[in-house]
Design an enzyme around this catalytic site. Structure first.
Site, PDB file in Angstrom:
ATOM      1  N   ARG A 101      82.138  41.848 -35.699  1.00 50.99           N
ATOM      2  CA  ARG A 101      81.661  40.419 -35.738  1.00 50.99           C
ATOM      3  C   ARG A 101      82.326  39.632 -36.997  1.00 50.99           C
ATOM      4  O   ARG A 101      82.668  38.651 -36.856  1.00 50.99           O
ATOM      5  CB  ARG A 101      80.149  40.145 -35.478  1.00 50.99           C
ATOM      6  N   ALA A 151      88.976  48.502 -25.606  1.00 51.76           N
ATOM      7  CA  ALA A 151      88.940  49.453 -25.041  1.00 51.76           C
ATOM      8  C   ALA A 151      90.158  49.273 -23.726  1.00 51.76           C
ATOM      9  O   ALA A 151      90.172  47.955 -23.194  1.00 51.76           O
ATOM     10  CB  ALA A 151      87.533  49.514 -24.349  1.00 51.76           C
ATOM     11  N   GLN A 179      92.240  52.173 -28.449  1.00 52.22           N
ATOM     12  CA  GLN A 179      90.889  52.898 -27.618  1.00 52.22           C
ATOM     13  C   GLN A 179      91.507  53.230 -26.245  1.00 52.22           C
ATOM     14  O   GLN A 179      91.485  52.166 -25.543  1.00 52.22           O
ATOM     15  CB  GLN A 179      89.821  52.392 -27.876  1.00 52.22           C
ATOM     16  N   PRO A 214      87.248  48.364 -31.847  1.00 55.25           N
ATOM     17  CA  PRO A 214      87.663  48.092 -30.634  1.00 55.25           C
ATOM     18  C   PRO A 214      86.893  46.951 -30.223  1.00 55.25           C
ATOM     19  O   PRO A 214      85.384  47.324 -30.110  1.00 55.25           O
ATOM     20  CB  PRO A 214      87.818  49.009 -29.646  1.00 55.25           C
ATOM     21  N   LEU A 241      76.460  46.124 -38.207  1.00 54.38           N
ATOM     22  CA  LEU A 241      75.978  45.108 -39.193  1.00 54.38           C
ATOM     23  C   LEU A 241      76.408  45.478 -40.644  1.00 54.38           C
ATOM     24  O   LEU A 241      75.588  45.291 -41.652  1.00 54.38           O
ATOM     25  CB  LEU A 241      74.387  44.866 -38.994  1.00 54.38           C
ATOM     26  N   CYS A 259      86.715  44.145 -26.812  1.00 50.60           N
ATOM     27  CA  CYS A 259      87.286  43.751 -25.616  1.00 50.60           C
ATOM     28  C   CYS A 259      87.195  42.061 -25.753  1.00 50.60           C
ATOM     29  O   CYS A 259      86.240  41.398 -26.110  1.00 50.60           O
ATOM     30  CB  CYS A 259      86.375  44.094 -24.309  1.00 50.60           C
ATOM     31  N   TYR A 302      79.754  54.181 -21.247  1.00 54.30           N
ATOM     32  CA  TYR A 302      80.996  54.528 -20.387  1.00 54.30           C
ATOM     33  C   TYR A 302      81.354  55.831 -19.910  1.00 54.30           C
ATOM     34  O   TYR A 302      80.429  56.762 -20.251  1.00 54.30           O
ATOM     35  CB  TYR A 302      82.094  53.754 -21.125  1.00 54.30           C
TER      36      TYR A 302
END
Length: 361
Positions: free
Chosen positions: A329, A62, A104, A23, A306, A25, A186
């Site tokens: 990424r 999310a 998610q 996930p 990573l 955003c 969260y």
């Protein structure tokens, strides 16, 4: 065949490979009104590109179980049927092209009501579509952040019900995998960690009390999520504190309990709950936390952090450090990462190439 591109079955669902999208955003929904929290054309294009690129499982960003559960006013939500209808357009495309659609489900807790990252990410108030955040305890996340309202027991129970309602809607929207967001500072993570949970009632204090909310959410979602579909839990395996926080030992203990409560896979990340925590970042820096859970509990795991090249990802799966890898990424940079990695490793990606792209080889 590389282990990275072997199919993976959980319950009665088979995912075509072990290259998954976590996930992330997009902060691209309308902030208020009838279209608040509804996926837009951006979301369709974004997720479709990663599906046609060969990703085995895409876990939607999310998605808030309530308006006040959003990280920012621009987050996706799944608290009404208008949102469900819009999600169907995405899940239908993903499924039609061989990618498993996941979602998610989350609540941002004290980290809610912030601006989009590229606008600075600072907390916002009602003048910018914001609201007052909620949390286990009235402790601000960081300097400059508001002190959240402490949740009452009735409010806690209401949020547990919101997670269950969101899971019902996710099923109606066509998702095959649901993931509970218990990481990155969260709300669920806030309850787990003694750093952010200073309650003295049944939801705070001891390890058993601090994990109560998370297990209540898991039980409520598992009750409405079909037995043939897997349920994931994303966890921050450590707060990266020397003392006073959630630890790797806690994660191993909790993973076994989550497994007993019907969680099928632990998505292992770290951090996010402590502003300014010192984190030693490097290639695969979070993989050892996933590997430890896999080695010491019956819980299947996915690794993140990573993971960037095909050989590295293949080695993680082949060595048994994780059952799958989640690339964030890298999939933002290269939507077809899975196809390129399969070619490099001499493997079959397991997700058909769309006819329109067949000439690309």
């Amino acid at each position: 065949m590389s282990a990275l591109f072997e199919p993976y079955t959980l319950r009665e669902l088979t995912i075509p490979n072990r290259v998954w999208m976590p996930p992330m955003c997009q902060y691209s929904a309308e902030p208020e009104g009838a279209q608040a929290g509804v996926p837009r054309d951006w979301h369709v294009a974004h997720y479709a590109a990663r599906a046609t690129g060969g990703t085995g499982l895409i876990i939607m960003e999310a998605t808030a179980v309530s308006p006040e559960g959003r990280i920012s006013p621009y987050d996706l939500g799944i608290w009404n049927d208008t949102q469900v209808e819009a999600f169907r357009r995405i899940t239908g495309f993903l499924a039609a092209h061989g990618t498993v659609p996941g979602i998610q489900l989350g609540h941002a807790g004290r980290k809610a009501s912030t601006e989009r990252p590229w606008m600075g990410g600072a907390p916002v108030g009602p003048e910018a579509h914001g609201w007052q955040p909620l949390a286990p305890s009235p402790l601000a996340h960081a300097d400059g952040h508001p002190v959240p309202d402490e949740l009452t027991v009735d409010q806690i129970r209401e949020i547990v019900g919101q997670f269950a309602d969101a899971a019902r809607r996710a099923l109606a929207a066509g998702f095959e995998v649901a993931e509970i967001h218990g990481a990155h500072g969260y709300l669920v993570n806030e309850f787990l960690s003694p750093h952010s949970n200073h309650r003295t009632d049944a939801y705070g204090g001891s390890y058993e009390n601090r994990t109560r909310f998370a297990l209540d959410v898991v039980d409520a979602v598992r009750e409405v999520w079909p037995d043939d579909k897997p349920l994931f839990f994303r966890i921050s395996a450590t707060d990266w504190l020397d003392e006073g926080g959630w630890t790797g030992d806690d994660t191993v203990r909790f993973a076994a309990e989550l497994h007993a409560h019907g969680i099928d896979l632990l998505d292992v990340s770290t951090g996010g709950n402590v502003s300014g925590a010192r984190i030693e970042v490097g290639p695969g820096y979070q993989v050892p936390f996933a590997a430890r859970v896999k080695a010491e509990t019956p819980m299947p795991v996915a690794a993140v952090g990573l993971i960037t090249d095909a050989g590295q990802a293949a080695k993680i799966v082949a060595n048994g450090e994780a059952d799958a890898v989640l690339l964030g990424r890298e999939l933002l940079r290269n939507p077809s990462w899975a196809r390129h990695a399969a070619r490099e490793l001499g493997a079959d990606v397991g997700v058909p190439v769309p006819d329109q792209y067949g000439r690309a080889g």
